[in-house]
Design a protein around this motif. Structure first.
Motif, mmCIF file in Angstrom:
data_model
loop_
_atom_site.group_PDB
_atom_site.id
_atom_site.type_symbol
_atom_site.label_atom_id
_atom_site.label_comp_id
_atom_site.label_asym_id
_atom_site.label_seq_id
_atom_site.Cartn_x
_atom_site.Cartn_y
_atom_site.Cartn_z
ATOM 1 N N LYS A 25 5.203 12.832 -29.950
ATOM 2 C CA LYS A 25 4.523 13.506 -30.642
ATOM 3 C C LYS A 25 4.378 12.556 -31.544
ATOM 4 O O LYS A 25 5.288 11.914 -32.504
ATOM 5 C CB LYS A 25 4.460 14.243 -30.449
ATOM 6 N N ASN A 26 4.046 13.588 -33.178
ATOM 7 C CA ASN A 26 3.618 13.417 -34.699
ATOM 8 C C ASN A 26 5.047 13.936 -35.018
ATOM 9 O O ASN A 26 4.846 15.283 -34.275
ATOM 10 C CB ASN A 26 2.809 13.680 -35.460
ATOM 11 N N GLU A 27 5.552 12.922 -35.825
ATOM 12 C CA GLU A 27 7.410 13.391 -36.082
ATOM 13 C C GLU A 27 7.985 13.051 -37.281
ATOM 14 O O GLU A 27 7.750 12.188 -36.831
ATOM 15 C CB GLU A 27 8.082 14.475 -34.938
ATOM 16 N N ILE A 28 8.748 14.001 -38.248
ATOM 17 C CA ILE A 28 8.929 13.145 -38.775
ATOM 18 C C ILE A 28 10.458 13.401 -38.026
ATOM 19 O O ILE A 28 11.437 14.477 -37.824
ATOM 20 C CB ILE A 28 9.942 14.415 -40.615
ATOM 21 N N GLY A 29 11.821 11.681 -38.323
ATOM 22 C CA GLY A 29 12.382 11.492 -37.526
ATOM 23 C C GLY A 29 14.042 11.709 -38.736
ATOM 24 O O GLY A 29 13.631 12.832 -39.276
ATOM 25 N N LYS A 30 14.917 11.173 -38.073
ATOM 26 C CA LYS A 30 15.908 10.905 -39.042
ATOM 27 C C LYS A 30 15.796 9.920 -40.860
ATOM 28 O O LYS A 30 14.604 9.485 -40.847
ATOM 29 C CB LYS A 30 16.893 10.875 -38.642
ATOM 30 N N ILE A 31 16.243 9.748 -41.306
ATOM 31 C CA ILE A 31 16.599 9.325 -42.787
ATOM 32 C C ILE A 31 17.476 7.774 -42.672
ATOM 33 O O ILE A 31 18.456 7.624 -41.675
ATOM 34 C CB ILE A 31 17.412 9.976 -44.112
ATOM 35 N N ASN A 32 16.176 6.733 -42.269
ATOM 36 C CA ASN A 32 17.451 5.816 -41.833
ATOM 37 C C ASN A 32 18.077 4.572 -43.445
ATOM 38 O O ASN A 32 17.218 4.858 -44.063
ATOM 39 C CB ASN A 32 16.065 4.147 -41.760
ATOM 40 N N ALA A 54 -3.759 8.422 -39.214
ATOM 41 C CA ALA A 54 -2.539 10.009 -38.433
ATOM 42 C C ALA A 54 -1.218 10.138 -39.887
ATOM 43 O O ALA A 54 -1.299 11.597 -40.015
ATOM 44 C CB ALA A 54 -2.303 9.429 -37.387
ATOM 45 N N ILE A 55 -1.240 9.136 -40.355
ATOM 46 C CA ILE A 55 0.129 9.706 -40.688
ATOM 47 C C ILE A 55 -0.330 10.280 -41.941
ATOM 48 O O ILE A 55 0.106 11.974 -42.485
ATOM 49 C CB ILE A 55 0.352 8.118 -41.302
ATOM 50 N N MET A 56 -1.637 10.167 -42.835
ATOM 51 C CA MET A 56 -1.855 10.908 -44.023
ATOM 52 C C MET A 56 -2.473 12.107 -43.743
ATOM 53 O O MET A 56 -2.134 12.637 -44.019
ATOM 54 C CB MET A 56 -3.289 9.939 -44.653
ATOM 55 N N LEU A 59 1.536 13.951 -42.689
ATOM 56 C CA LEU A 59 2.177 14.221 -44.226
ATOM 57 C C LEU A 59 0.910 15.342 -45.073
ATOM 58 O O LEU A 59 2.040 16.153 -45.260
ATOM 59 C CB LEU A 59 2.298 13.266 -44.736
ATOM 60 N N LYS A 60 -0.034 15.596 -44.841
ATOM 61 C CA LYS A 60 -0.599 16.403 -45.242
ATOM 62 C C LYS A 60 -0.679 17.532 -44.614
ATOM 63 O O LYS A 60 -0.261 18.678 -45.866
ATOM 64 C CB LYS A 60 -2.731 16.074 -44.928
ATOM 65 N N GLY A 61 -0.462 18.023 -43.654
ATOM 66 C CA GLY A 61 -0.674 19.263 -42.987
ATOM 67 C C GLY A 61 1.018 19.460 -43.555
ATOM 68 O O GLY A 61 2.189 20.890 -43.668
ATOM 69 N N GLU A 66 -2.742 15.672 -50.664
ATOM 70 C CA GLU A 66 -3.157 14.563 -50.938
ATOM 71 C C GLU A 66 -2.102 14.064 -50.752
ATOM 72 O O GLU A 66 -0.987 13.720 -51.556
ATOM 73 C CB GLU A 66 -4.150 14.528 -51.499
ATOM 74 N N ILE A 67 -2.287 12.750 -49.510
ATOM 75 C CA ILE A 67 -1.800 12.039 -49.763
ATOM 76 C C ILE A 67 -2.547 10.491 -49.357
ATOM 77 O O ILE A 67 -3.151 10.699 -48.402
ATOM 78 C CB ILE A 67 -0.665 11.738 -47.507
ATOM 79 N N LEU A 68 -1.537 9.688 -50.223
ATOM 80 C CA LEU A 68 -2.060 8.346 -50.347
ATOM 81 C C LEU A 68 -0.611 7.168 -50.007
ATOM 82 O O LEU A 68 0.094 7.177 -50.024
ATOM 83 C CB LEU A 68 -2.469 7.763 -51.395
ATOM 84 N N ILE A 69 -1.815 6.051 -48.981
ATOM 85 C CA ILE A 69 -0.428 5.122 -48.511
ATOM 86 C C ILE A 69 -0.946 4.139 -49.961
ATOM 87 O O ILE A 69 -1.552 3.578 -50.233
ATOM 88 C CB ILE A 69 -1.600 4.171 -47.596
ATOM 89 N N ASN A 70 0.748 4.316 -50.490
ATOM 90 C CA ASN A 70 0.810 3.638 -51.961
ATOM 91 C C ASN A 70 0.590 1.981 -51.309
ATOM 92 O O ASN A 70 -0.113 0.892 -52.046
ATOM 93 C CB ASN A 70 1.851 3.373 -53.096
ATOM 94 N N SER A 71 1.811 1.262 -50.922
ATOM 95 C CA SER A 71 1.519 -0.025 -50.488
ATOM 96 C C SER A 71 2.308 0.248 -49.129
ATOM 97 O O SER A 71 2.879 1.048 -48.122
ATOM 98 C CB SER A 71 3.413 -0.634 -50.793
ATOM 99 N N GLY A 72 2.445 -1.435 -48.281
ATOM 100 C CA GLY A 72 1.932 -1.287 -46.910
ATOM 101 C C GLY A 72 1.882 -1.040 -45.411
ATOM 102 O O GLY A 72 1.522 -0.188 -44.821
ATOM 103 N N THR A 73 0.190 -0.910 -45.944
ATOM 104 C CA THR A 73 -0.854 -0.083 -45.279
ATOM 105 C C THR A 73 -0.646 -1.281 -43.872
ATOM 106 O O THR A 73 -1.311 -0.747 -42.622
ATOM 107 C CB THR A 73 -2.262 -0.060 -45.643
#
Length: 101
Positions: A25-32, A54-56, A59-61, A66-73
Protein backbone atom coordinates in the motif's frame (compact mmCIF):
# COMPACT_ATOMS: atom_id res chain seq x y z
CA UNK A 1 16.18 14.54 12.84
CA UNK A 2 13.12 15.60 10.86
CA UNK A 3 14.37 19.19 10.74
CA UNK A 4 17.46 17.97 8.80
CA UNK A 5 15.30 16.20 6.23
CA UNK A 6 12.93 19.12 5.63
CA UNK A 7 14.76 22.13 4.22
CA UNK A 8 13.79 25.59 3.08
CA UNK A 9 14.79 26.87 -0.36
CA UNK A 10 13.94 29.85 -2.54
CA UNK A 11 11.36 27.77 -4.40
CA UNK A 12 9.69 26.24 -1.34
CA UNK A 13 10.22 23.33 1.03
CA UNK A 14 12.43 20.39 0.07
CA UNK A 15 12.00 16.94 1.59
CA UNK A 16 14.49 14.12 1.13
CA UNK A 17 12.74 10.79 0.60
CA UNK A 18 13.65 7.21 -0.19
CA UNK A 19 11.09 5.31 -2.22
CA UNK A 20 10.24 1.62 -2.13
CA UNK A 21 8.10 0.53 -5.07
CA UNK A 22 5.84 -2.52 -5.43
CA UNK A 23 4.62 -2.05 -1.85
CA UNK A 24 1.37 -3.51 -0.53
CA UNK A 25 0.00 0.00 0.00
CA UNK A 26 0.99 3.63 -0.34
CA UNK A 27 2.30 4.91 2.97
CA UNK A 28 4.88 6.97 4.76
CA UNK A 29 7.26 4.72 6.65
CA UNK A 30 9.88 5.78 9.13
CA UNK A 31 12.90 8.04 9.03
CA UNK A 32 16.03 6.38 7.72
CA UNK A 33 18.45 8.02 10.12
CA UNK A 34 21.53 6.74 8.31
CA UNK A 35 20.50 8.22 4.95
CA UNK A 36 18.60 11.13 6.50
CA UNK A 37 15.52 10.45 4.39
CA UNK A 38 11.86 9.65 4.96
CA UNK A 39 10.82 6.25 3.65
CA UNK A 40 7.87 6.31 1.26
CA UNK A 41 6.24 3.09 0.07
CA UNK A 42 4.35 3.14 -3.23
CA UNK A 43 2.31 0.36 -4.87
CA UNK A 44 3.31 1.31 -8.42
CA UNK A 45 6.27 -0.13 -10.27
CA UNK A 46 9.05 2.19 -11.45
CA UNK A 47 8.11 1.81 -15.10
CA UNK A 48 7.61 4.77 -17.45
CA UNK A 49 7.32 7.25 -14.58
CA UNK A 50 4.36 5.50 -12.94
CA UNK A 51 5.99 5.42 -9.50
CA UNK A 52 6.93 9.11 -9.69
CA UNK A 53 3.35 10.04 -10.59
CA UNK A 54 2.08 7.89 -7.72
CA UNK A 55 4.50 9.57 -5.29
CA UNK A 56 3.34 13.03 -6.31
CA UNK A 57 -0.34 12.06 -6.07
CA UNK A 58 0.12 10.34 -2.70
CA UNK A 59 2.08 13.21 -1.16
CA UNK A 60 -0.33 15.77 -2.63
CA UNK A 61 -3.10 14.06 -0.68
CA UNK A 62 -1.11 14.23 2.55
CA UNK A 63 0.19 17.79 2.25
CA UNK A 64 -2.83 19.22 0.37
CA UNK A 65 -0.38 20.97 -1.92
CA UNK A 66 1.36 20.69 -5.26
CA UNK A 67 4.30 18.26 -5.20
CA UNK A 68 7.22 18.33 -7.64
CA UNK A 69 10.16 15.96 -7.86
CA UNK A 70 13.13 18.28 -7.54
CA UNK A 71 15.84 15.64 -8.00
CA UNK A 72 16.19 11.88 -8.31
CA UNK A 73 13.59 11.17 -10.98
CA UNK A 74 15.34 7.90 -11.89
CA UNK A 75 16.54 7.02 -8.40
CA UNK A 76 14.97 5.61 -5.26
CA UNK A 77 16.46 8.56 -3.40
CA UNK A 78 14.56 11.69 -4.32
CA UNK A 79 14.02 15.23 -3.16
CA UNK A 80 10.51 16.58 -3.50
CA UNK A 81 9.54 20.24 -3.59
CA UNK A 82 6.45 21.69 -1.96
CA UNK A 83 6.23 25.29 -3.19
CA UNK A 84 3.39 26.72 -1.11
CA UNK A 85 3.82 25.51 2.47
CA UNK A 86 6.05 26.59 5.34
CA UNK A 87 8.64 24.36 6.96
CA UNK A 88 6.62 24.40 10.18
CA UNK A 89 3.51 23.22 8.30
CA UNK A 90 5.41 20.34 6.70
CA UNK A 91 7.15 19.26 9.92
CA UNK A 92 3.82 19.27 11.77
CA UNK A 93 2.16 17.08 9.11
CA UNK A 94 5.12 14.69 8.97
CA UNK A 95 5.19 14.26 12.74
CA UNK A 96 1.60 13.01 12.52
CA UNK A 97 2.32 10.70 9.58
CA UNK A 98 5.73 9.16 10.30
CA UNK A 99 5.57 5.88 12.16
CA UNK A 100 8.78 6.21 14.17
CA UNK A 101 7.97 9.58 15.76
Amino acid sequence: MIEKIVKESEKGILIDIEVTTNAKKNEIGKINEWRKRIEIRIKEQPIEGKANKAIMKFLKGIFKSEILINSGTTSAQKTVLIPDKTKDDIVKILKKEIKSI
